[in-house]
Design a protein around this motif. Structure first.
Motif, mmCIF file in Angstrom:
data_model
loop_
_atom_site.group_PDB
_atom_site.id
_atom_site.type_symbol
_atom_site.label_atom_id
_atom_site.label_comp_id
_atom_site.label_asym_id
_atom_site.label_seq_id
_atom_site.Cartn_x
_atom_site.Cartn_y
_atom_site.Cartn_z
ATOM 1 N N ASN A 1 110.167 -40.387 -4.622
ATOM 2 C CA ASN A 1 109.509 -39.112 -4.925
ATOM 3 C C ASN A 1 110.447 -37.984 -4.552
ATOM 4 N N LEU A 2 110.515 -36.956 -5.391
ATOM 5 C CA LEU A 2 111.445 -35.849 -5.160
ATOM 6 C C LEU A 2 111.229 -35.183 -3.810
ATOM 7 N N CYS A 3 109.971 -34.957 -3.432
ATOM 8 C CA CYS A 3 109.702 -34.240 -2.188
ATOM 9 C C CYS A 3 109.992 -35.100 -0.964
ATOM 10 N N THR A 4 109.630 -36.395 -1.024
ATOM 11 C CA THR A 4 109.967 -37.264 0.106
ATOM 12 C C THR A 4 111.474 -37.508 0.168
ATOM 13 N N ASP A 5 112.146 -37.470 -0.994
ATOM 14 C CA ASP A 5 113.615 -37.556 -1.001
ATOM 15 C C ASP A 5 114.205 -36.550 -0.026
ATOM 16 N N GLN A 6 113.839 -35.294 -0.249
ATOM 17 C CA GLN A 6 114.490 -34.203 0.470
ATOM 18 C C GLN A 6 114.088 -34.161 1.941
ATOM 19 N N LEU A 7 112.819 -34.429 2.219
ATOM 20 C CA LEU A 7 112.381 -34.433 3.605
ATOM 21 C C LEU A 7 113.032 -35.582 4.369
ATOM 22 N N THR B 1 115.574 -40.563 -5.404
ATOM 23 C CA THR B 1 115.408 -40.532 -6.854
ATOM 24 C C THR B 1 116.536 -39.753 -7.520
ATOM 25 N N HIS B 2 116.705 -39.996 -8.823
ATOM 26 C CA HIS B 2 117.730 -39.277 -9.567
ATOM 27 C C HIS B 2 117.450 -37.785 -9.608
ATOM 28 N N LEU B 3 116.177 -37.394 -9.451
ATOM 29 C CA LEU B 3 115.824 -35.974 -9.456
ATOM 30 C C LEU B 3 116.388 -35.230 -8.255
ATOM 31 N N ALA B 4 116.653 -35.949 -7.181
ATOM 32 C CA ALA B 4 117.187 -35.302 -5.977
ATOM 33 C C ALA B 4 118.543 -34.664 -6.236
ATOM 34 N N PRO C 1 120.002 -29.916 -9.760
ATOM 35 C CA PRO C 1 119.977 -28.602 -9.106
ATOM 36 C C PRO C 1 118.825 -27.716 -9.552
ATOM 37 N N ALA C 2 118.188 -28.022 -10.684
ATOM 38 C CA ALA C 2 117.037 -27.239 -11.124
ATOM 39 C C ALA C 2 115.766 -27.643 -10.386
ATOM 40 N N ALA C 3 115.775 -28.828 -9.773
ATOM 41 C CA ALA C 3 114.565 -29.336 -9.126
ATOM 42 C C ALA C 3 114.705 -29.511 -7.623
ATOM 43 N N SER C 4 115.920 -29.661 -7.153
ATOM 44 C CA SER C 4 116.143 -30.024 -5.756
ATOM 45 C C SER C 4 116.980 -28.976 -5.028
ATOM 46 N N VAL C 5 116.518 -28.578 -3.847
ATOM 47 C CA VAL C 5 117.311 -27.651 -3.034
ATOM 48 C C VAL C 5 118.435 -28.382 -2.319
ATOM 49 N N MET C 6 118.428 -29.715 -2.387
ATOM 50 C CA MET C 6 119.452 -30.519 -1.724
ATOM 51 C C MET C 6 120.250 -31.336 -2.734
ATOM 52 N N ALA C 7 120.422 -30.770 -3.925
ATOM 53 C CA ALA C 7 121.086 -31.497 -5.007
ATOM 54 C C ALA C 7 122.496 -31.941 -4.621
ATOM 55 N N ALA D 1 123.763 -32.360 -1.506
ATOM 56 C CA ALA D 1 123.700 -33.352 -0.430
ATOM 57 C C ALA D 1 123.257 -34.709 -0.949
ATOM 58 N N ALA D 2 122.414 -34.729 -1.986
ATOM 59 C CA ALA D 2 121.876 -35.987 -2.510
ATOM 60 C C ALA D 2 122.942 -36.871 -3.125
ATOM 61 N N LYS D 3 124.099 -36.307 -3.426
ATOM 62 C CA LYS D 3 125.185 -37.112 -4.002
ATOM 63 C C LYS D 3 125.690 -38.179 -3.031
ATOM 64 N N ALA D 4 125.314 -38.057 -1.768
ATOM 65 C CA ALA D 4 125.749 -39.031 -0.765
ATOM 66 C C ALA D 4 124.934 -40.324 -0.813
ATOM 67 N N TRP D 5 123.832 -40.334 -1.587
ATOM 68 C CA TRP D 5 122.967 -41.513 -1.633
ATOM 69 C C TRP D 5 122.901 -42.096 -3.040
ATOM 70 N N PRO D 6 122.796 -43.417 -3.153
ATOM 71 C CA PRO D 6 122.509 -44.030 -4.456
ATOM 72 C C PRO D 6 121.144 -43.552 -4.952
ATOM 73 N N THR D 7 120.975 -43.479 -6.267
ATOM 74 C CA THR D 7 119.721 -42.996 -6.816
ATOM 75 C C THR D 7 118.922 -44.130 -7.456
ATOM 76 N N ASN D 8 117.627 -43.872 -7.616
ATOM 77 C CA ASN D 8 116.753 -44.818 -8.300
ATOM 78 C C ASN D 8 115.842 -44.042 -9.244
ATOM 79 N N ARG D 9 115.174 -44.766 -10.134
ATOM 80 C CA ARG D 9 114.231 -44.150 -11.064
ATOM 81 C C ARG D 9 112.798 -44.598 -10.790
ATOM 82 N N GLY D 10 112.572 -45.065 -9.583
ATOM 83 C CA GLY D 10 111.217 -45.374 -9.153
ATOM 84 C C GLY D 10 110.602 -46.608 -9.773
ATOM 85 N N ARG D 11 111.433 -47.516 -10.296
ATOM 86 C CA ARG D 11 110.899 -48.741 -10.879
ATOM 87 C C ARG D 11 110.771 -49.807 -9.795
ATOM 88 N N ALA D 12 109.660 -50.530 -9.824
ATOM 89 C CA ALA D 12 109.377 -51.501 -8.763
ATOM 90 C C ALA D 12 110.475 -52.546 -8.639
#
Length: 281
Positions: free
Chosen positions: A42-48, A62-65, A68-74, A76-87
């Protein structure tokens, strides 16, 4: 003659001994271990989580992290692998804990839980108090209580300074207005940001506690001193056409196209938006 204490019944002695043994056992138990592999979907739990997790504890956001249009930590998020929330992809990361939001895909959450993976679901913050609750809870689930407590103290101190600096007297009228004429309710995070910045809200004046649709004509008639919109990019959807309508542009108050990312999640960065709004009064 010396009186001897009346002997306790056997059942009472057994209860006393059992209680003492239980207390000793509880004291001997180690504290619950903090999760070593945490995935956020989740975008919000990503950043927190990025703000509070221990080094190496958070393994994917998530990839949304990174948007830059959605995340204030865009950045910084480049330091983590991303996912698309698929189980299936989350499961293969072997997480000890998954962080999700109330509006995260429920089939994904349900599947992960069926697979035995703990999932913590966070509600969207609708007030500054909710934000502080979420920070505290994130600290608890990550085993980072001290860091979370420091974050909430810093947030509360800065919020108090902003409120103390708000001047008494008449308050200008402000409204949020975005795609499809959506206006945030008075009892929302956006509403509290506006009131903390020293504005009255059109939503409160109209008795709208929750988000609702406001026709352009009604907005023009209200003539607010400030209208906060999202940013309009090239190739925007038809739902955003009212934001470019001549009647909207003819409003004599200020128009503030604040970045949406400052309002999406309940993060300390909402105070940055609050201070920018103060400067527009």
């Amino acid at each position: 003659m010396r009186l001897r204490p009346f002997p306790k019944p056997a059942s009472a002695r057994l209860r006393t001994r059992a209680g003492a043994l239980a207390l000793i056992g509880a004291l001997a138990l180690p504290a619950a271990a903090a999760p070593g592999r945490v995935v956020s979907i989740n975008l919000c739990t990503d950043q927190l989580a990025m703000m509070l997790a221990a080094p190496g504890q958070l393994v994917s956001v998530t990839h949304l992290a990174r948007d830059p249009a959605a995340s204030v930590m865009a950045e910084a998020a480049k330091a983590w692998p991303t996912n698309r929330g698929r189980a299936e992809e989350v499961y293969l990361m072997h997480p000890d804990l998954v962080l999700a939001g109330r509006f995260t895909a429920q089939p994904t959450v349900a599947m992960l839980r069926r697979l035995g993976i703990p999932v913590e679901v966070f509600e969207p913050a609708t007030s500054f108090a909710d934000m502080q609750t979420d920070i505290t809870r994130m600290g608890q689930v990550l085993g980072r209580e001290a860091e979370a407590a420091q974050m909430t103290r810093t947030f509360a101190a800065r919020l108090a300074q902003i409120r103390a600096a708000t001047l008494p007297g008449p308050r200008p009228l402000a409204a949020t207005w975005s795609a499809q004429g959506y206006m945030s309710g008075h009892k929302s995070l956006a509403g509290e940001i506006l009131t903390t910045a020293g504005f009255d809200t059109l939503a409160a004046r109209m008795g709208r506690d929750r988000g609702s649709t406001l026709p352009l004509e009604a907005l023009v008639m209200a003539a607010p001193d400030l209208v906060v919109t999202g940013r309009i990019e090239k190739g925007s959807s038809r739902a955003e056409e009212p934001l470019t309508h001549p009647a909207f542009r003819a409003l004599t108050g200020n128009h503030a196209a604040l970045e949406d990312r400052d309002w999406i999640c309940g993060l300390p960065s909402v105070l940055d938006a609050t201070e920018r709004l103060e400067d527009m009064k």
